[in-house]
Design an enzyme around this catalytic site. Structure first.
Site, PDB file in Angstrom:
ATOM      1  N   GLY A 107       1.354  -3.588  -9.543  1.00  0.00           N
ATOM      2  CA  GLY A 107       1.033  -2.510 -10.233  1.00  0.00           C
ATOM      3  C   GLY A 107       1.193  -1.180  -9.541  1.00  0.00           C
ATOM      4  O   GLY A 107       1.332  -1.284  -8.183  1.00  0.00           O
ATOM      5  N   LEU A 108       0.940  -0.069  -9.992  1.00  0.00           N
ATOM      6  CA  LEU A 108       1.120   1.331  -9.435  1.00  0.00           C
ATOM      7  C   LEU A 108      -0.080   1.538  -8.016  1.00  0.00           C
ATOM      8  O   LEU A 108      -1.112   0.747  -8.440  1.00  0.00           O
ATOM      9  CB  LEU A 108       0.690   2.450 -10.307  1.00  0.00           C
ATOM     10  CG  LEU A 108       2.024   2.622 -11.453  1.00  0.00           C
ATOM     11  CD1 LEU A 108       1.651   3.731 -12.502  1.00  0.00           C
ATOM     12  CD2 LEU A 108       3.294   3.215 -10.620  1.00  0.00           C
ATOM     13  N   SER A 109       0.176   2.278  -7.389  1.00  0.00           N
ATOM     14  CA  SER A 109      -1.157   2.725  -6.376  1.00  0.00           C
ATOM     15  C   SER A 109      -2.155   3.106  -7.496  1.00  0.00           C
ATOM     16  O   SER A 109      -1.924   3.817  -8.249  1.00  0.00           O
ATOM     17  CB  SER A 109      -0.495   3.546  -5.610  1.00  0.00           C
ATOM     18  OG  SER A 109      -1.624   4.136  -4.632  1.00  0.00           O
ATOM     19  N   ALA A 110      -3.407   2.701  -6.999  1.00  0.00           N
ATOM     20  CA  ALA A 110      -4.760   2.909  -7.735  1.00  0.00           C
ATOM     21  C   ALA A 110      -4.698   2.450  -9.055  1.00  0.00           C
ATOM     22  O   ALA A 110      -5.686   2.559  -9.805  1.00  0.00           O
ATOM     23  CB  ALA A 110      -4.773   4.365  -7.960  1.00  0.00           C
ATOM     24  N   SER A 111      -3.950   1.233  -9.418  1.00  0.00           N
ATOM     25  CA  SER A 111      -4.056   0.458 -10.747  1.00  0.00           C
ATOM     26  C   SER A 111      -5.135  -0.252 -10.491  1.00  0.00           C
ATOM     27  O   SER A 111      -5.522  -0.715 -11.649  1.00  0.00           O
ATOM     28  CB  SER A 111      -2.657  -0.117 -10.980  1.00  0.00           C
ATOM     29  OG  SER A 111      -2.339  -0.900 -10.243  1.00  0.00           O
ATOM     30  N   LYS A 120      -5.166  -3.105  -8.048  1.00  0.00           N
ATOM     31  CA  LYS A 120      -4.736  -4.226  -7.367  1.00  0.00           C
ATOM     32  C   LYS A 120      -5.777  -4.959  -6.459  1.00  0.00           C
ATOM     33  O   LYS A 120      -6.108  -6.053  -6.382  1.00  0.00           O
ATOM     34  CB  LYS A 120      -3.353  -4.290  -6.905  1.00  0.00           C
ATOM     35  CG  LYS A 120      -2.372  -3.751  -7.727  1.00  0.00           C
ATOM     36  CD  LYS A 120      -1.182  -3.710  -6.925  1.00  0.00           C
ATOM     37  CE  LYS A 120      -0.894  -2.737  -5.836  1.00  0.00           C
ATOM     38  NZ  LYS A 120      -1.086  -1.274  -6.101  1.00  0.00           N
ATOM     39  N   SER A 121      -6.073  -4.090  -5.230  1.00  0.00           N
ATOM     40  CA  SER A 121      -6.858  -4.515  -4.140  1.00  0.00           C
ATOM     41  C   SER A 121      -8.483  -4.832  -4.569  1.00  0.00           C
ATOM     42  O   SER A 121      -9.023  -5.867  -4.234  1.00  0.00           O
ATOM     43  CB  SER A 121      -6.910  -3.348  -3.040  1.00  0.00           C
ATOM     44  OG  SER A 121      -5.590  -2.929  -2.833  1.00  0.00           O
ATOM     45  N   SER A 134       5.137  -3.976  -5.185  1.00  0.00           N
ATOM     46  CA  SER A 134       6.332  -4.719  -5.594  1.00  0.00           C
ATOM     47  C   SER A 134       7.008  -4.121  -6.972  1.00  0.00           C
ATOM     48  O   SER A 134       6.800  -4.673  -8.103  1.00  0.00           O
ATOM     49  CB  SER A 134       5.816  -6.220  -5.723  1.00  0.00           C
ATOM     50  OG  SER A 134       4.658  -6.289  -6.536  1.00  0.00           O
TER      51      SER A 134
HETATM   52  N1  LIG Z   1       5.818   6.041  -0.711  1.00  0.00           N
HETATM   53  C1  LIG Z   1       5.031   5.660  -0.816  1.00  0.00           C
HETATM   54  N2  LIG Z   1       4.964   4.868  -1.996  1.00  0.00           N
HETATM   55  C2  LIG Z   1       3.901   3.965  -2.486  1.00  0.00           C
HETATM   56  N3  LIG Z   1       2.783   3.689  -1.633  1.00  0.00           N
HETATM   57  C3  LIG Z   1       2.627   4.388  -0.437  1.00  0.00           C
HETATM   58  C4  LIG Z   1       3.578   5.105  -0.194  1.00  0.00           C
HETATM   59  N4  LIG Z   1       3.430   5.509   1.257  1.00  0.00           N
HETATM   60  C5  LIG Z   1       2.130   5.002   1.616  1.00  0.00           C
HETATM   61  N5  LIG Z   1       1.827   4.297   0.450  1.00  0.00           N
HETATM   62  C6  LIG Z   1       0.756   3.194   0.584  1.00  0.00           C
HETATM   63  O1  LIG Z   1       0.987   1.785   0.828  1.00  0.00           O
HETATM   64  C7  LIG Z   1       0.549   1.162  -0.215  1.00  0.00           C
HETATM   65  C8  LIG Z   1       1.663   0.311  -0.845  1.00  0.00           C
HETATM   66  O2  LIG Z   1       2.209  -0.649  -0.131  1.00  0.00           O
HETATM   67  P1  LIG Z   1       2.930  -1.960  -0.794  1.00  0.00           P
HETATM   68  O3  LIG Z   1       3.287  -2.752   0.457  1.00  0.00           O
HETATM   69  O4  LIG Z   1       2.139  -2.185  -1.863  1.00  0.00           O
HETATM   70  O5  LIG Z   1       4.459  -1.275  -1.537  1.00  0.00           O
HETATM   71  S1  LIG Z   1       5.626  -1.878  -1.984  1.00  0.00           S
HETATM   72  O6  LIG Z   1       5.312  -3.011  -2.592  1.00  0.00           O
HETATM   73  O7  LIG Z   1       6.423  -2.240  -0.634  1.00  0.00           O
HETATM   74  O8  LIG Z   1       6.249  -0.997  -2.970  1.00  0.00           O
HETATM   75  C9  LIG Z   1      -0.196   2.248  -1.203  1.00  0.00           C
HETATM   76  O9  LIG Z   1      -1.366   1.328  -1.385  1.00  0.00           O
HETATM   77  P2  LIG Z   1      -2.016   0.907  -2.932  1.00  0.00           P
HETATM   78  O10 LIG Z   1      -2.329   2.235  -3.243  1.00  0.00           O
HETATM   79  O11 LIG Z   1      -3.143   0.068  -2.382  1.00  0.00           O
HETATM   80  O12 LIG Z   1      -1.027   0.519  -3.575  1.00  0.00           O
HETATM   81  C10 LIG Z   1      -0.198   3.032  -0.592  1.00  0.00           C
HETATM   82  O13 LIG Z   1      -1.552   3.414  -0.227  1.00  0.00           O
HETATM   83  N1  LIG Z   2     -10.452  -2.347 -14.601  1.00  0.00           N
HETATM   84  C1  LIG Z   2     -10.220  -1.893 -13.587  1.00  0.00           C
HETATM   85  N2  LIG Z   2      -9.713  -2.819 -12.683  1.00  0.00           N
HETATM   86  C2  LIG Z   2      -9.684  -2.400 -11.292  1.00  0.00           C
HETATM   87  N3  LIG Z   2      -9.780  -1.253 -10.742  1.00  0.00           N
HETATM   88  C3  LIG Z   2     -10.595  -0.455 -11.728  1.00  0.00           C
HETATM   89  C4  LIG Z   2     -10.919  -0.656 -13.014  1.00  0.00           C
HETATM   90  N4  LIG Z   2     -11.172   0.316 -13.608  1.00  0.00           N
HETATM   91  C5  LIG Z   2     -11.449   1.253 -12.589  1.00  0.00           C
HETATM   92  N5  LIG Z   2     -11.011   0.954 -11.352  1.00  0.00           N
HETATM   93  C6  LIG Z   2     -11.076   1.806 -10.014  1.00  0.00           C
HETATM   94  O1  LIG Z   2      -9.779   2.059  -9.875  1.00  0.00           O
HETATM   95  C7  LIG Z   2      -9.349   2.033  -8.387  1.00  0.00           C
HETATM   96  C8  LIG Z   2      -8.493   1.246  -8.029  1.00  0.00           C
HETATM   97  O2  LIG Z   2      -8.211   1.311  -6.480  1.00  0.00           O
HETATM   98  P1  LIG Z   2      -7.545   0.061  -5.885  1.00  0.00           P
HETATM   99  O3  LIG Z   2      -8.088  -1.305  -6.105  1.00  0.00           O
HETATM  100  O4  LIG Z   2      -7.506   0.402  -4.197  1.00  0.00           O
HETATM  101  O5  LIG Z   2      -6.071   0.065  -6.525  1.00  0.00           O
HETATM  102  P2  LIG Z   2      -4.724  -0.258  -5.717  1.00  0.00           P
HETATM  103  O6  LIG Z   2      -4.945  -1.304  -4.802  1.00  0.00           O
HETATM  104  O7  LIG Z   2      -3.738  -0.704  -6.835  1.00  0.00           O
HETATM  105  O8  LIG Z   2      -4.222   0.803  -5.130  1.00  0.00           O
HETATM  106  C9  LIG Z   2     -10.834   1.609  -7.772  1.00  0.00           C
HETATM  107  O9  LIG Z   2     -11.542   2.731  -7.537  1.00  0.00           O
HETATM  108  C10 LIG Z   2     -11.686   0.806  -9.017  1.00  0.00           C
HETATM  109  O10 LIG Z   2     -12.882   1.090  -8.938  1.00  0.00           O
END
Ligand SMILES: Nc1ncnc2c1ncn2[C@@H]1O[C@H](COP(=O)(O)OS(=O)(=O)O)[C@@H](OP(=O)(O)O)[C@H]1O
Ligand SMILES: Nc1ncnc2c1ncn2[C@@H]1O[C@H](COP(=O)(O)OP(=O)(O)O)[C@@H](O)[C@H]1O
Length: 210
Positions: free
Chosen positions: A41-45, A47-48, A115
């Protein structure tokens, strides 16, 4: 204990099999089959957050799990990789192979990577014959951007970060994920409950492991 020349402490038949401990023995040991739970999923969706909470819940229920995410993979094994399409594909290829090894060892491997490319996720699926469960952490871009926990969307909008997923790099939505969690429409407790329910059903635990 001393052994005469030509003798050794290991049973003879250990040399005859590629893995000294067979899959069935791992099953008996852990009480469940190895598998890969692939969160995408998107960043901040979410996942973690969901991966960590799931690991905690499954461990409490008696499963043996391990989370692979950017924190423990991109700083080590994949520290040579950035965010170009080629590097992302290689990132996911290596994660898929590593996850397969964890699953082969009998563990539940939970992965949390954007991914973004469908073809890479399909390759990861093929690398994990033990059982691959694609879980789409589905939140729309506006929601993710509003959350922006690391301020990365703002940086990307200001042009300080290039090729950011959802801004100027693609995310290919899964069309046939085993499970989709709509994390923009429900709170984390609801998403987690659905996730745990799915896993308990898909990867049953033996009644009396070990
Ligand atoms: N350009 C760009 N695009 C997306 N994300 C970026 C980028 N640069 C740094 N980051 C940080 O790296 C995290 C994503 O890494 P991933 O290994 O999950 O990415 S990928 O699957 O290879 O596309 C991602 O973390 P998450 O927010 O947890 O998804 C970001 O914090
Ligand atoms: N249903 C939900 N499931 C997971 N996270 C949620 C949900 N609703 C709100 N959130 C919030 O969204 C944020 C997601 O951040 P994070 O887990 O770091 O996302 P990612 O790893 O995809 O970048 C967290 O602050 C979390 O508390």
């Amino acid at each position: 204990m001393k052994h005469a020349p030509g003798q050794h402490a290991l049973p003879q038949n250990l040399t005859a099999v590629p893995h000294a401990i067979a899959a069935d023995e791992r099953y008996r040991h852990y009480g469940h089959r190895g598998a890969v739970l692939w969160l995408t999923g998107l960043s901040a969706s979410g996942k973690s957050s969901l991966a960590m909470a799931l690991e905690q819940a499954l461990t409490a229920a008696g499963y043996s799990c391990y989370v692979l995410d950017g924190d423990n993979v991109r700083k080590g094994l994949n520290r040579d990789l950035g965010f170009s399409p080629q590097d992302r594909s290689e990132n996911i290829r290596r994660v898929g192979e590593a996850a397969a090894l964890f699953a082969d060892a009998g563990l539940i491997c939970i992965t949390a990577f954007i991914s973004p490319y469908k073809a890479d996720r399909e390759l990861a699926r093929m690398a994990c014959p033990q059982g691959f469960h694609e879980i789409h952490i589905a939140a729309d871009l506006a929601t993710c951007e509003a959350r922006d926990p690391k301020g990365l969307y703002k940086k990307a909008r200001r042009g300080e970060l290039s090729e950011f997923t959802g801004v100027d790099a693609p995310y290919e939505t899964p069309l046939q994920a085993e499970l989709t969690l709509h994390t923009a429409q429900e709170d984390m407790a609801s998403s987690l409950k659905k996730l745990i329910t799915y896993v308990l059903d898909a990867i049953p635990l033996q009644s009396s492991p070990r």
